[in-house]
Structure formats: structure tokens, C-alpha cells
Design a protein around this motif. Sequence first.
Motif, mmCIF file in Angstrom:
data_model
loop_
_atom_site.group_PDB
_atom_site.id
_atom_site.type_symbol
_atom_site.label_atom_id
_atom_site.label_comp_id
_atom_site.label_asym_id
_atom_site.label_seq_id
_atom_site.Cartn_x
_atom_site.Cartn_y
_atom_site.Cartn_z
ATOM 1 N N TYR A 34 -0.510 114.165 81.707
ATOM 2 C CA TYR A 34 -0.482 112.706 81.772
ATOM 3 C C TYR A 34 0.512 112.273 82.853
ATOM 4 N N LEU A 35 0.322 111.051 83.339
ATOM 5 C CA LEU A 35 1.311 110.366 84.174
ATOM 6 C C LEU A 35 1.815 109.206 83.342
ATOM 7 N N GLU A 36 3.130 109.183 83.079
ATOM 8 C CA GLU A 36 3.692 108.195 82.167
ATOM 9 C C GLU A 36 4.812 107.408 82.840
ATOM 10 N N PHE A 37 4.817 106.114 82.556
ATOM 11 C CA PHE A 37 5.867 105.219 83.038
ATOM 12 C C PHE A 37 6.602 104.685 81.810
ATOM 13 N N LEU A 38 7.904 104.971 81.722
ATOM 14 C CA LEU A 38 8.701 104.600 80.565
ATOM 15 C C LEU A 38 9.750 103.573 80.950
ATOM 16 N N ARG A 39 9.835 102.506 80.160
ATOM 17 C CA ARG A 39 10.896 101.528 80.387
ATOM 18 C C ARG A 39 12.247 102.201 80.164
ATOM 19 N N THR A 40 13.107 102.133 81.188
ATOM 20 C CA THR A 40 14.376 102.853 81.166
ATOM 21 C C THR A 40 15.469 101.965 81.739
ATOM 22 N N PRO A 41 16.630 101.891 81.093
ATOM 23 C CA PRO A 41 17.722 101.073 81.644
ATOM 24 C C PRO A 41 18.154 101.582 83.015
ATOM 25 N N GLY A 42 18.713 100.688 83.791
ATOM 26 C CA GLY A 42 19.234 101.066 85.104
ATOM 27 C C GLY A 42 18.194 100.888 86.178
ATOM 28 N N ALA A 43 18.659 100.822 87.401
ATOM 29 C CA ALA A 43 17.775 100.623 88.548
ATOM 30 C C ALA A 43 17.820 101.841 89.449
ATOM 31 N N LYS A 44 16.774 102.012 90.222
ATOM 32 C CA LYS A 44 16.729 103.107 91.183
ATOM 33 C C LYS A 44 17.704 102.808 92.319
ATOM 34 N N THR A 45 18.563 103.788 92.633
ATOM 35 C CA THR A 45 19.597 103.539 93.643
ATOM 36 C C THR A 45 19.572 104.533 94.788
ATOM 37 N N VAL A 46 19.004 105.718 94.573
ATOM 38 C CA VAL A 46 18.988 106.742 95.623
ATOM 39 C C VAL A 46 17.592 107.347 95.706
ATOM 40 N N PRO A 47 17.222 107.927 96.867
ATOM 41 C CA PRO A 47 15.934 108.620 96.943
ATOM 42 C C PRO A 47 15.862 109.723 95.899
ATOM 43 N N ASP A 48 14.697 109.902 95.325
ATOM 44 C CA ASP A 48 14.541 110.858 94.249
ATOM 45 C C ASP A 48 14.280 112.253 94.799
ATOM 46 N N ARG A 49 14.635 113.258 94.006
ATOM 47 C CA ARG A 49 14.358 114.654 94.376
ATOM 48 C C ARG A 49 12.950 115.068 93.954
ATOM 49 N N VAL A 50 12.280 114.228 93.192
ATOM 50 C CA VAL A 50 10.964 114.567 92.648
ATOM 51 C C VAL A 50 10.024 113.388 92.888
ATOM 52 N N HIS A 51 8.833 113.664 93.413
ATOM 53 C CA HIS A 51 7.857 112.595 93.574
ATOM 54 C C HIS A 51 6.440 113.154 93.525
ATOM 55 N N LEU A 52 5.479 112.263 93.410
ATOM 56 C CA LEU A 52 4.073 112.643 93.389
ATOM 57 C C LEU A 52 3.497 112.671 94.794
ATOM 58 N N ASP A 53 2.590 113.618 95.025
ATOM 59 C CA ASP A 53 1.780 113.643 96.239
ATOM 60 C C ASP A 53 0.341 113.351 95.852
ATOM 61 N N LEU A 54 -0.281 112.420 96.583
ATOM 62 C CA LEU A 54 -1.658 112.005 96.329
ATOM 63 C C LEU A 54 -2.548 112.476 97.470
ATOM 64 N N LEU A 55 -3.819 112.698 97.162
ATOM 65 C CA LEU A 55 -4.760 113.214 98.158
ATOM 66 C C LEU A 55 -6.062 112.426 98.111
ATOM 67 N N PRO A 56 -6.579 112.001 99.266
ATOM 68 C CA PRO A 56 -7.916 111.387 99.268
ATOM 69 C C PRO A 56 -8.987 112.423 98.941
ATOM 70 N N TYR A 57 -10.129 111.951 98.493
ATOM 71 C CA TYR A 57 -11.262 112.845 98.274
ATOM 72 C C TYR A 57 -11.919 113.192 99.606
ATOM 73 N N PRO A 58 -12.609 114.326 99.678
ATOM 74 C CA PRO A 58 -13.309 114.685 100.924
ATOM 75 C C PRO A 58 -14.224 113.556 101.386
ATOM 76 N N GLY A 59 -14.129 113.248 102.656
ATOM 77 C CA GLY A 59 -14.952 112.189 103.228
ATOM 78 C C GLY A 59 -14.303 110.823 103.217
ATOM 79 N N ASP A 60 -13.241 110.641 102.400
ATOM 80 C CA ASP A 60 -12.535 109.363 102.391
ATOM 81 C C ASP A 60 -11.560 109.289 103.563
#
Length: 246
Positions: A177-203
Motif C-alpha cells: 500500500y501507499l499510505e499518507f498519515l496525518r503527522t505533527p510537524g512540517a517537512k524541513t529538509v530533503p528526505d532520504r527516501v522517496h518514490l520513483d514513478l514510471l510512465p507506461y510504455p508508449g506514454d
Amino acid sequence: MALRPVQVNIKAVDDAAVGRFWAEALGWSAYRPGGTTYVGPSGGLVWPHPAAVCVDVVPVPEPKSATKNRVHLDLATTSAAHRTELISRLRTLGATPADVGQGDVPWTVLADPEGNEFCVLEPREIYRDTGPIAAVVVDCADPRAMARFWDEAIDWTAHEVTDDQASFRSAGGAGPYLEFLRTPGAKTVPDRVHLDLLPYPGDDKEAEVARLRALGATDLDLGQGDVPWTCLADPEGHEFCVLAPS
């Protein structure tokens, strides 16, 4: 047009060592197809994998700061005995206990050898068929707003959207699953972990990037230079990349 999450990108000073850790942790294999360490199901390198969201460990010169990552992995377990065995094995591999303010919870928070936090969950029926990664979890301020953006950005199906949580899974019901959880605090620095997305063939990758910008994504300069992928941030600033089809 739509994009599919294909891998979780983890930055590491020693990508080979961190890649070996995650391969052992997930029961997968580590591959070195280029300048990164790719971790995916055993049996040979398959990219993109048709079901699993794999891990790509990318070398960087800077160690992780003390700031908690806003993106992390949750690992699935199938029984109390499996959970106990997995935690013991992870500790032997170099994982360490992590305190992110979780308090008294039924899951266990650990960090990989370079400090990237992750959770080992207690057995949960919802994750019984996800494979070793139960979920890619993103801390956020507004799960409903994140759901609106990501529902349009990717071709996964929304399973739950509330004020506190939003979750997605592939339309075929495979993988994590991909989950988004309400969490206190704000993002302040670039993250060490992120998602990579890919178009489908032909897109058209550039058309996909333009579509994401129209949805509220912004361009991101991380010093990546002239590369075939495009670095973006979602409306709350979470980094992600749109890869070029191979």
C-alpha cells in the motif's frame, strides 16, 4: 495517461552495504545494474517488477541528519513468531531501535545501518498478501489533500480517505500500500527516501510531467544536473521522481 510507483529510492553513503541490508531484510536479492544497488525479488533482475515496489539504494556523499524521514517502509509479518524472528534477524543485520516518539505501540520502530527509520508491524490481515513490504508510508499534514493529488498522479486505487489517513494500492491488488498519515510537524529538509514513478510504455514522459505540474507538483532542483528523470515535489513538498521509460 497515468504513472505507476515502481521503486522506493533510498539515499546512502554506502549504497552497497545498505542494499545488502535491505535485500536480507526483505528476503530479496541485491543487484548492481549501474551506479546504484537495486533490491528486488530473487530469481534475476526484473525492472520494472510487475507486482512488487522494489528498492533502489543510491549513493550520496552526505550522511543522514538527525531529522526523522518523512517517508518510511512498514514491513509485514504473518505471525507473532515471524515478527519475533524478523526483528531478531534485522538486529543481527545491523538495525537499531529508533525512538520517533511512537510511545507504547504494537509495532516496532527500527533504523537501517544508516539511520533510515522503518517499522516492523504486528500481523495484520490487511497486509497478508502484500509481500515483505506492507506499505510505503508518508507523513503529511492533510491526508485528504494528498489523496486528491496522488489519486490523479498514479493509477493506483484509493482504499481509504479520512482526515487522519489515506491509502492506495495497485488496481490489481498486488504489492504494498501507499499510505499518507496525518503527522505533527512540517517537512524541513530533503528526505532520504522517496518514490520513483514510471510512465507506461508508449506514454509521453514530458506530457506526464506537465500533467503533474497542473495538479500542483513543483519542480525540484537537488543538484541532479542533466539527467533523464524529472525531480518534482507534491503539494506538501514530498520529493518524487518521474523516470524515463527504458
